[in-house]
Scaffold this motif. Structure first.
Motif, short mmCIF file in Angstrom:
data_model
loop_
_atom_site.label_atom_id
_atom_site.label_comp_id
_atom_site.label_asym_id
_atom_site.label_seq_id
_atom_site.Cartn_x
_atom_site.Cartn_y
_atom_site.Cartn_z
N VAL A 238 0.84 -1.20 0.00
CA VAL A 238 0.00 0.00 0.00
C VAL A 238 0.88 1.25 0.00
CG1 VAL A 238 -1.67 1.34 1.34
CG2 VAL A 238 -1.97 -1.13 1.07
N ASP A 239 1.93 1.24 0.80
CA ASP A 239 2.85 2.38 0.84
C ASP A 239 3.51 2.60 -0.52
OD1 ASP A 239 2.29 2.82 3.50
OD2 ASP A 239 4.06 1.75 4.25
N MET A 240 3.68 1.54 -1.29
CA MET A 240 4.27 1.64 -2.62
C MET A 240 3.26 2.07 -3.67
SD MET A 240 6.61 -1.83 -2.52
CE MET A 240 7.00 -1.77 -4.28
N GLY A 241 1.98 2.12 -3.29
CA GLY A 241 0.95 2.56 -4.21
C GLY A 241 0.13 1.47 -4.85
N TYR A 242 0.26 0.26 -4.32
CA TYR A 242 -0.47 -0.88 -4.89
C TYR A 242 -1.73 -1.21 -4.10
CZ TYR A 242 3.66 -2.07 -7.70
OH TYR A 242 4.70 -2.05 -8.58
N ALA A 243 -2.73 -1.71 -4.80
CA ALA A 243 -3.84 -2.41 -4.16
C ALA A 243 -3.37 -3.82 -3.85
CB ALA A 243 -5.05 -2.44 -5.07
N VAL A 244 -4.05 -4.50 -2.93
CA VAL A 244 -3.70 -5.87 -2.54
C VAL A 244 -4.87 -6.79 -2.88
CG1 VAL A 244 -3.18 -7.43 -0.63
CG2 VAL A 244 -2.12 -5.15 -0.72
N GLY B 99 -3.38 -10.66 4.39
CA GLY B 99 -3.11 -9.72 3.30
C GLY B 99 -4.15 -8.62 3.22
N ASN B 100 -5.42 -9.00 3.30
CA ASN B 100 -6.49 -8.01 3.27
C ASN B 100 -6.45 -7.11 4.50
OD1 ASN B 100 -8.43 -10.56 1.81
ND2 ASN B 100 -7.91 -8.67 0.76
N ARG B 101 -6.11 -7.69 5.63
CA ARG B 101 -6.05 -6.91 6.87
C ARG B 101 -4.96 -5.84 6.79
NH1 ARG B 101 -5.13 -9.62 12.88
NH2 ARG B 101 -4.73 -7.67 14.04
N GLY B 102 -3.78 -6.24 6.31
CA GLY B 102 -2.69 -5.29 6.18
C GLY B 102 -3.03 -4.15 5.24
N ALA B 103 -3.68 -4.49 4.11
CA ALA B 103 -4.05 -3.46 3.15
C ALA B 103 -5.07 -2.50 3.74
CB ALA B 103 -4.62 -4.11 1.89
N GLN B 104 -6.06 -3.04 4.43
CA GLN B 104 -7.10 -2.19 5.00
C GLN B 104 -6.54 -1.31 6.11
OE1 GLN B 104 -10.55 -3.45 7.74
NE2 GLN B 104 -11.47 -3.60 5.71
N GLY C 27 -4.82 1.68 4.95
CA GLY C 27 -5.62 2.63 4.19
C GLY C 27 -5.62 2.41 2.70
N GLY C 28 -5.24 1.19 2.26
CA GLY C 28 -5.21 0.89 0.84
C GLY C 28 -6.46 0.17 0.38
N VAL C 29 -6.43 -0.28 -0.87
CA VAL C 29 -7.56 -1.00 -1.45
C VAL C 29 -7.37 -2.49 -1.20
CG1 VAL C 29 -8.86 -1.48 -3.55
CG2 VAL C 29 -7.83 0.77 -3.22
N GLY D 122 -16.79 -17.87 3.06
CA GLY D 122 -17.15 -16.50 2.77
C GLY D 122 -15.96 -15.57 2.83
N MET D 123 -16.19 -14.31 2.47
CA MET D 123 -15.14 -13.30 2.47
C MET D 123 -14.73 -12.95 3.90
SD MET D 123 -14.27 -12.17 -0.60
CE MET D 123 -14.92 -12.40 -2.28
N ASN D 124 -13.44 -12.75 4.10
CA ASN D 124 -13.00 -12.30 5.41
C ASN D 124 -13.41 -10.85 5.63
OD1 ASN D 124 -10.63 -10.38 4.86
ND2 ASN D 124 -9.98 -12.20 3.73
N GLU D 125 -13.41 -10.42 6.87
CA GLU D 125 -13.96 -9.11 7.23
C GLU D 125 -13.12 -7.94 6.77
OE1 GLU D 125 -13.64 -8.06 11.47
OE2 GLU D 125 -12.60 -9.99 11.73
N TYR D 126 -11.91 -8.21 6.25
CA TYR D 126 -11.02 -7.13 5.84
C TYR D 126 -11.09 -6.84 4.34
CZ TYR D 126 -9.18 -8.03 10.49
OH TYR D 126 -9.05 -8.22 11.85
N VAL D 127 -11.96 -7.52 3.63
CA VAL D 127 -12.14 -7.29 2.20
C VAL D 127 -13.06 -6.08 1.99
CG1 VAL D 127 -13.14 -8.20 0.06
CG2 VAL D 127 -11.75 -9.68 1.53
#
Length: 266
Positions: free
Chosen positions: A94-100, A112-117, A120-122, A135-140
């Motif tokens: 996210v700091d590099m400008g990428y979505a995860v 992975g989703n938790r770290g991105a969220q 403050g990333g996508v 199902g989807m995890n809560e960080y998606v």
């Protein structure tokens, strides 16, 4: 009815519980052998459903921007050091400008989703219909559910600028070797594939370089497409090295790869 019997089953946008849960996945139904003429009545209609999955996936991800996919075991929880490592990798991306992008499930995918969220990333999850759907995890933040593995795989490859592969099982291996095969056969441009956890991956790499390469069944350059590291920072450094670009400045999205590999192929 027991809680286990009430577990839900997702098939595309539909959720089924209790006695309505199917005994077979949509992929099983597509790939099974029917009667002599059964395909003529079922498969043409399945094509429309498959088409709709591609349309929905393309529509949901078309404006995603540069992204990196993180793969790994659904069975590794917060007590695993790899869970924490995946969080740090995602935050760095996210700091590099990428979505995860992940598979949207538990374990390393959740990390992975938790770290991105948290950074403050996508945070993107590409789910799949399986017999024991969780199902989807809560960080998606952006989730797309698929019936068919091949449609889901297309989204991973099309919208990723690289793969970070944590320790995992058969599903993780599937995504890893799918990417390597596509690059080897020039179906996609070269992009970085980073394996995290030298102790976990070294046996596989040794086997590939001996039984496979020494046996004349693969080019050593194909094995060199993978870079193995031990820490989140090392993984991020490899990605910076491969891209040679600044995603935050809007310079990401073109072909990326290993310059030495490209030169050798020429």
């Amino acid at each position: 009815m027991t809680p286990e019997e009430r577990q839900h089953h997702r098939t595309g946008p539909v959720t089924l519980r209790g006695p309505l849960r199917p005994t077979r996945t949509t992929d099983q139904q597509l790939l099974e052998q029917d009667g002599p003429a059964e395909w003529a009545h079922k498969d043409p209609w399945r094509v429309l459903r498959i088409q709709s999955e591609f349309v929905e996936g393309f529509e949901a991800l078309a404006e995603l921007g540069p992204a990196i996919s993180i793969f790994g075991s659904a069975r590794l929880g917060e007590d695993s050091p790899y869970y924490g490592c995946a969080i740090e990798v995602a935050k760095g991306l996210v700091d590099m400008g990428y979505a995860v992008i992940t598979g949207g499930g538990p374990g390393i995918m959740e990390a992975g989703n938790r770290g991105a969220q948290e950074a403050g990333g996508v945070s993107v999850g590409l789910g799949i219909e399986v017999p024991h759907e969780q199902g989807m995890n809560e960080y998606v933040d952006l989730g797309v559910d698929f019936r068919y593995f091949f449609a889901r795989k297309t989204m991973f490859v099309k919208y990723s600028s690289g793969f970070v592969v944590m320790p995992g099982g058969l599903g993780t291996f599937d995504e890893l070797f799918e990417a390597l095969c596509l690059m080897q056969t020039h179906k996609i441009d070269l992009f970085p594939v980073v394996l995290v956890g030298r102790e976990y991956w070294q046996g596989l790499l040794d086997w590939l370089r001996t039984a496979v390469v020494d046996g004349g069944m693969a080019n050593p350059l194909d094995i060199d497409l993978m870079r193995v590291v031990d820490t989140a920072e090392e993984a991020l450094e490899v990605l910076r090295e491969y891209t040679g670009q600044d995603p935050a400045a809007g310079e990401v999205g073109g072909p990326v790869g290993d310059p030495a590999r490209a030169a050798a192929e020429r």
